[in-house]
Design an enzyme around this catalytic site. Structure first.
Site, PDB file in Angstrom:
ATOM      1  N   GLU A  49       0.866  -1.177   0.000  1.00 45.31           N
ATOM      2  CA  GLU A  49       0.000   0.000   0.000  1.00 45.31           C
ATOM      3  C   GLU A  49       0.901   1.225   0.000  1.00 45.31           C
ATOM      4  OE1 GLU A  49      -2.597   1.171   3.415  1.00 45.31           O
ATOM      5  OE2 GLU A  49      -3.227  -0.905   3.166  1.00 45.31           O
ATOM      6  N   ASP A  60      -4.988   9.483  10.780  1.00 45.37           N
ATOM      7  CA  ASP A  60      -3.663   8.988  11.149  1.00 45.37           C
ATOM      8  C   ASP A  60      -3.166   9.513  12.480  1.00 45.37           C
ATOM      9  OD1 ASP A  60      -2.879   7.258   8.952  1.00 45.37           O
ATOM     10  OD2 ASP A  60      -3.072   9.058   7.720  1.00 45.37           O
TER      11      ASP A  60
END
Ligand SMILES: Cc1ncc(COP(=O)(O)O)c(C=O)c1O
Lengths: 266, 396
Positions: A49, A60
Site C-alpha cells: 500500500e 492517522d
C-alpha cells in the site's frame, strides 16, 4: 480480476491470511521509499500500500503524520506516488494507493484512476471518501478496472455495512478499533465482531488494519481475517533507525516475522 | 430558500468526507438537530438561556461619527460583542451544549484559533456540567495566552497541538482524531459553519437569530431593509448568522469580508473564496487554500480568528450563484478600521470584526449617503489589545 483479487484468492487457497504493508511515498526519502518497497517484497509481503502523504491526515496517528510531514517537506506529490506504485507493481506484488480524497479531486478524478491503472496499481483505499460522495469515483474506478476500497469501522451499523461493502472492490478494509492509525498493545475485540458482521453481508475478502505491529497480533487476526494490514510499525522502525541500512534491516526482520504470523493463525 | 439537499449539499459544496467511524455520530447529530428544531420545548429552553444568560436580543447601535468616514452612509452595528463571553460564538455553543445533553453525552471537545470559540465552549460546558477539552495550535496558545488562562479558569483542559502547522487547522485535525476515538461519549462542538454535514446547517441554525433580530430591528429603526449587510468571514458563522434572514430579500446585498493578510497577491492571506479553489478540507467540499497536489496551504492574517484556509460550504455556494459577494481586506485596512471605530464610537472591536468595518468604509463610499449598511459587530476587542498595542507601537 485485479492483481489484488488474485493474490487474495491465492491466500485463501493456501488457507492463510495475506500480509499487506503500508509505506508513504517519499518516506524516508524518495529513493529510500523505493528501497523499503523492495525490502518488503523480498521479506514476503503479499501486497503493498503506497500512501499519498497529505497535509491534514485526520485518520492517522502521530507516527504516520510525522512520516507524511517528512515526505511533504521533501516535495512529494502525485508524481512520486505513481513512481513508487510502479516500482512496487513491477516487482509482481499487488499494489494499491491509500489517499485522502482531496489529492484525487485536485489531480482529476478520472485522470487519477487512469494513472493508477497505467502504473500497475490494483486499487485505491480512500479513508475519508463516503459512498454518498463516490459517484464520479466509482465510475472512474470501474472504467479503469481498479478496485475502490472502502474502510468500515466498529461503529458502522449493519444496514450501512451492506451498502458500503456493496460498492467496494478488492477487499474490505476493517478498522480494528475506533481510533486512528498507530501501534497498539493489543488489537481490540471489536475487530472480530466487525469481521463477523461483514461476513454476513459480503463475500469479499476482509482485511484488518489499525494497530497491528507484532507476529502474535498478526497470528490472532489471521484466525478470522483474510488479510492483515501493517503500517505504523514499519514507519516507527524507520523513524528510530540510526541510518538507512539499519532501518531497512529492521523492516525486513519485522516483515518476515509478520509473514510467519499470517501463516500460523489457522 | 432551503439550499441544501438531504446529504447536506449546497450545490456542489458541503457533504461529508469523513472516516466511516464518524458516520454514526453524524447521523445521530443530524437526527437530534432536526428533531429539536421542531421541538417547541427545546427552542423555548434555548431562547430562555439566550434571554437570561447570553443577553439577547443584542442591540443595534448607529455609528454616526464612524459613518462620516464612510461616504455618509448610515451604519448600524449589530452588537454581538455585548453577548456574554464577548462574541457571537456563544449562540452556537449553547445550542450544541443542549444537543449534547439530549444525546446523553458527557464530554465535549472543541478546536480554537484565537481562543474565542474555546472560551465559549468552556463556558457552555461549565454551565451545563460537561467535561471540556479544547485543542489549540501550540503557536496560538503562545499568541493568545490570556484566553488559554480563561479556558482553564472555566475548568477546561487545553491541549496544545504540535502537529503540522501548529495552528487552527491542525487543532481541528486533532479534535477530529479525538472524536474518532471517543465518539461514544463525546460530542465535537465545532466552532463554525464548516466541517461535515450536519455542522454547516446546524451551526447556521444556531446563529440565524442574529439576522432574524436584525431584520426586525432595522425595519423598526429605519422603516426599511438595509441596502447591504456586511460581516467578516473566517469559517463564516457570524456572516451566515446575519445573512440568513436576508437571503430571500434580493435587493439586500450580502457582503462577506475575508482576511487579505499582506494582500491576496502576495500569497500570504486567508481569503479563501477570493484567493482559493474548490476542494475538500475537514470533511466538507468548499473553497480551500491549496497547492497543485491538493495539500492545504497555510493561511496568514493578523486576526487569529480569520486565519483558516477553509470556509463554510454555504458561502461557497452563495458566492457561486451570485447571491453574496466576498472581498478581501488587508491587515492594514482592518487595523485602520479597528482604530477608527475605537476613537469615533468608543467601541473596541475584535480584529476579526474590524475586517467588516473596513469593508463598510469602502462600501459606504461606493453607495453614498442614501445607503443604510448593517454590520455584524461579531466580537469585542479586549482579547486583541496586546496585538493592537504591538501594531500601533503602544508600549505595554
Ligand atoms: C469576534 C469574531 N468574529 C469572527 C470570527 C470568525 O469566525 P466566523 O467566520 O465563523 O464568524 C471569530 C473567530 O474566532 C471571532 O472571534
Amino acid at each position: 480480476m485485479t492483481a489484488l483479487d488474485s493474490v487474495l484468492v491465492k491466500c485463501r487457497t493456501e488457507n492463510r491470511a495475506a500480509l499487506i504493508a503500508y509505506i508513504p511515498a517519499g518516506f524516508p526519502s524518495r529513493q529510500g521509499c523505493l528501497k523499503v518497497i523492495q525490502t518488503l517484497v523480498d521479506a514476503g509481503v503479499d501486497a503493498i500500500e503506497i500512501g499519498f502523504p497529505y497535509s491534514d491526515p485526520v485518520m492517522d496517528g502521530p507516527v504516520i503524520q510525522e512520516a507524511a510531514d517528512i515526505s511533504l517537506k521533501a516535495g512529494t506529490g502525485a508524481a512520486e506516488v505513481f513512481e513508487a506504485l510502479k516500482v512496487a507493481s513491477d516487482t509482481g506484488t499487488a499494489s494499491v494507493v491509500m489517499t485522502y480524497w482531496n489529492p484525487i479531486e485536485r489531480y482529476g478524478v478520472e485522470k487519477f484512476a487512469a494513472s493508477i491503472a497505467e502504473n500497475g496499481g490494483a486499487g485505491v483505499i480512500t479513508p475519508d471518501l463516503t459512498i454518498e460522495e463516490s459517484e464520479s469515483w466509482l465510475a472512474a474506478t470501474k472504467a479503469n478496472s481498479i478496485n475502490p476500497i472502502y474502510v468500515v469501522a466498529p461503529s458502522t451499523k449493519d444496514p450501512r455495512l451492506a451498502r458500503v461493502t456493496s460498492k467496494t472492490g478488492g477487499f474490505i478494509y476493517a478498522a480494528s478499533s475506533m481510533g486512528v492509525t498507530g501501534t497498539r498493545e493489543s488489537v481490540s475485540i471489536d475487530a472480530k465482531d466487525l469481521v463477523s458482521r461483514i461476513r454476513k453481508v459480503s463475500d469479499l475478502p476482509v482485511c484488518v488494519g489499525l494497530g497491528v505491529s507484532t507476529r502474535e497480533q498478526a497470528k490472532s487476526l489471521a484466525a478470522y481475517a483474510d488479510g492483515v494490514i501493517v503500517g505504523s510499525a514499519f514507519i516507527k522502525l524507520l523513524l528510530n533507525a540510526k541510518d538507512e541500512k539499519a532501518g531497512l534491516e529492521a523492516v525486513s526482520q519485522l516483515a518476515k516475522e509478520l509473514a510467519i504470523g499470517v501463516r500460523e493463525g489457522r | 430558500m432551503e439550499s441544501f439537499d438531504v446529504l447536506g449539499h449546497f450545490g456542489q459544496y458541503g457533504g461529508r468526507f469523513v472516516p466511516e467511524a464518524l458516520i454514526e455520530a453524524l447521523d445521530e447529530l443530524e437526527a437530534v438537530h432536526n428533531q429539536t428544531q421542531k421541538d417547541p420545548e427545546f427552542l423555548a429552553e434555548l431562547a430562555e438561556l439566550h434571554r437570561t444568560y447570553t443577553g439577547r436580543p443584542s442591540i443595534i447601535t448607529e455609528a454616526k461619527r464612524f459613518s462620516e468616514h464612510a461616504g455618509g452612509a448610515r451604519i448600524f452595528l449589530k452588537r454581538e460583542d455585548l453577548n456574554h463571553t464577548g462574541s457571537h460564538k456563544i449562540n452556537n455553543v449553547l445550542g450544541q451544549a443542549l444537543l449534547t445533553k439530549r444525546m446523553g453525552k458527557k464530554r465535549i471537545i472543541a478546536e480554537t484559533g484565537a481562543g474565542q470559540h474555546g472560551v465559549a465552549a468552556a463556558t457552555a460546558a461549565a454551565l451545563m456540567g460537561l467535561k471540556c477539552v479544547v485543542y489549540m495550535g501550540e503557536e496560538d496558545t503562545r499568541r493568545q495566552s490570556l484566553n488559554v488562562a480563561r479556558m482553564k479558569l472555566l475548568g477546561a483542559e487545553v491541549v496544545a497541538v504540535t502537529s503540522g502547522s501548529k495552528t487552527l487547522k491542525d487543532a481541528i485535525n486533532e479534535a477530529m482524531r479525538d472524536w474518532v476515538t471517543n465518539v461514544h461519549d463525546t460530542h465535537y462542538m465545532l466552532g463554525t459553519v464548516a466541517g461535515p454535514h450536519p455542522f454547516p446547517t446546524m451551526v447556521r441554525d444556531f446563529h440565524k437569530v442574529i439576522g432574524e433580530e436584525s431584520r426586525v430591528q432595522m425595519l423598526e429603526i429605519t422603516g426599511r431593509l438595509p441596502d447591504a449587510v456586511l460581516a467578516c468571514v473566517g469559517g463564516g458563522s457570524n456572516a451566515i448568522g446575519i445573512f440568513n434572514a436576508f437571503i430571500p430579500d434580493e435587493n439586500v446585498r450580502l457582503i462577506g469580508l475575508e482576511a487579505g493578510g499582506d494582500g491576496v497577491e502576495t500569497g500570504r492571506h486567508a481569503a479563501t473564496i477570493t484567493g482559493g479553489t474548490p476542494g475538500v478540507l475537514h470533511g466538507t467540499r468548499s473553497y480551500v487554500l491549496q497547492d497543485k497536489n491538493g495539500q492545504t496551504v497555510e493561511s496568514h492574517s493578523i486576526s487569529a480568528g480569520l486565519d483558516y484556509p477553509g470556509v463554510g460550504p454555504e458561502h461557497a455556494y452563495l458566492h457561486d450563484v451570485g447571491r453574496a459577494e466576498y472581498r478581501a481586506i488587508n491587515d492594514d485596512a482592518a487595523m485602520n478600521a479597528f482604530a477608527l471605530l475605537s476613537k469615533t464610537e468608543g467601541i473596541i472591536p475584535a480584529i476579526e470584526t474590524a475586517h467588516a468595518l473596513a469593508g463598510a468604509l469602502i462600501i459606504g463610499n461606493e453607495l453614498g449617503p442614501k445607503a443604510n449598511l448593517l454590520i455584524n459587530l461579531s466580537g469585542r476587542g479586549d482579547k486583541d489589545v496586546q496585538t493592537a498595542a504591538q501594531y500601533f507601537g503602544i508600549p505595554l
